[in-house]
Design a protein around this motif. Structure first.
Motif, mmCIF file in Angstrom:
data_model
loop_
_atom_site.group_PDB
_atom_site.id
_atom_site.type_symbol
_atom_site.label_atom_id
_atom_site.label_comp_id
_atom_site.label_asym_id
_atom_site.label_seq_id
_atom_site.Cartn_x
_atom_site.Cartn_y
_atom_site.Cartn_z
ATOM 1 N N ASN A 145 0.921 -1.064 0.005
ATOM 2 C CA ASN A 145 -0.126 -0.056 -0.130
ATOM 3 C C ASN A 145 0.895 1.296 0.135
ATOM 4 O O ASN A 145 1.839 1.321 0.913
ATOM 5 N N ARG A 146 0.560 2.206 -0.968
ATOM 6 C CA ARG A 146 1.499 3.294 -1.050
ATOM 7 C C ARG A 146 1.097 4.465 -0.042
ATOM 8 O O ARG A 146 1.779 5.494 0.136
ATOM 9 N N HIS A 147 -0.081 4.501 0.468
ATOM 10 C CA HIS A 147 -0.668 5.442 1.521
ATOM 11 C C HIS A 147 -0.419 4.964 2.903
ATOM 12 O O HIS A 147 -0.592 6.129 3.991
ATOM 13 N N VAL A 148 -0.486 3.628 3.299
ATOM 14 C CA VAL A 148 -0.180 3.173 4.553
ATOM 15 C C VAL A 148 1.025 2.531 4.811
ATOM 16 O O VAL A 148 1.166 1.367 4.055
ATOM 17 N N PRO A 149 2.038 2.971 5.611
ATOM 18 C CA PRO A 149 3.455 2.211 5.379
ATOM 19 C C PRO A 149 3.258 1.002 6.502
ATOM 20 O O PRO A 149 2.529 0.864 7.118
ATOM 21 N N GLY A 150 3.615 -0.164 5.623
ATOM 22 C CA GLY A 150 3.729 -1.222 6.323
ATOM 23 C C GLY A 150 2.468 -2.333 6.032
ATOM 24 O O GLY A 150 2.301 -3.264 6.625
ATOM 25 N N GLN A 151 1.509 -1.463 5.205
ATOM 26 C CA GLN A 151 0.525 -2.380 5.044
ATOM 27 C C GLN A 151 0.521 -3.063 3.669
ATOM 28 O O GLN A 151 0.778 -2.538 2.881
ATOM 29 N N ARG A 159 -7.715 -5.549 -3.042
ATOM 30 C CA ARG A 159 -8.355 -5.557 -1.613
ATOM 31 C C ARG A 159 -7.591 -4.931 -0.571
ATOM 32 O O ARG A 159 -6.297 -5.375 -0.448
ATOM 33 N N THR A 160 -8.313 -4.101 0.312
ATOM 34 C CA THR A 160 -7.754 -3.556 1.564
ATOM 35 C C THR A 160 -8.403 -4.367 2.650
ATOM 36 O O THR A 160 -9.414 -4.986 2.390
ATOM 37 N N PRO A 161 -7.851 -4.002 3.915
ATOM 38 C CA PRO A 161 -8.563 -4.419 4.983
ATOM 39 C C PRO A 161 -10.329 -3.830 5.069
ATOM 40 O O PRO A 161 -11.089 -4.679 5.645
#
Length: 193
Positions: A98-104, A122-124
């Motif tokens: 994910n480019r917007h949430v580090p580590g996701q 798919r995101t959480p």
């Protein structure tokens, strides 16, 4: 004796002249190999022209701006769970940082259902439709899509091959293909950041 000498000189001159003409004719004429190459080249061009097949008629594309159709062509948001419950199978899964949430790490999931292909990001929190190719309009989502896109075809009474529907922000697109006036394929390209 002078006559014999004159006659042999005349014969030698004639022979030399004939040889010169013969040599000049040979050098001016193309060699057999060059002629053969030219014939082969012309045959190859003729073969390409014959096997090129019929020339395709130019497609007539109508471009429409419609925020509702471009933003939600299925009439409701599709999810991975809905499609799997309808019988879709997972064809591929690919982790994606994910480019917007580090580590996701999110997942790109590709589903196949009755000849149709869907790609979801798919995101959480949510399933985001990334791409869809629909050629079978029998499932419920295909029926909804078909009903909604019939309006796009009626927008022009001309003989149209393709309709490209976009929103005003030029972020979401739906490409519709018609064959003999009937809906044959739809490619949905929503914007996913």
């Amino acid at each position: 004796m002078f006559a014999a000498l004159f006659s042999s000189a005349k014969a030698a001159f004639s022979a030399a002249l004939y040889a010169a003409l013969l040599l000049s004719a040979c050098s001016a004429a193309p060699a057999e190999e060059d002629v053969a190459k030219e014939v082969r080249s012309k045959r190859a061009v003729a073969r390409r022209e014959v096997y090129a097949g019929p020339t395709a008629l130019p497609t007539r594309t109508l471009r429409i701006t419609n925020d509702t159709l471009a933003g939600d062509p299925f009439g409701q948001e599709l999810t991975v769970e809905q499609l799997v419950a309808a019988g879709a199978r997972v064809a591929a899964r690919k982790p994606f940082q994910n480019r917007h949430v580090p580590g996701q790490t999110d997942t790109i999931v590709v589903l196949r259902h009755q000849g149709n292909v869907f790609a979801f990001y798919r995101t959480p929190e949510k399933d985001l439709l990334q791409d869809a190719s629909v050629t079978n309009f029998q499932p419920a989502y295909g029926q909804r899509l078909k009903r909604r896109l019939q309006k796009a075809h009626r927008a022009s009474r001309q003989s149209i091959d393709k309709v490209r529907i976009g929103d005003t922000e030029r972020a979401n697109y739906v490409s519709v293909t018609f064959q003999q006036g009937r809906l044959s394929a739809v490619h949905v390209e929503p914007y996913v950041d």
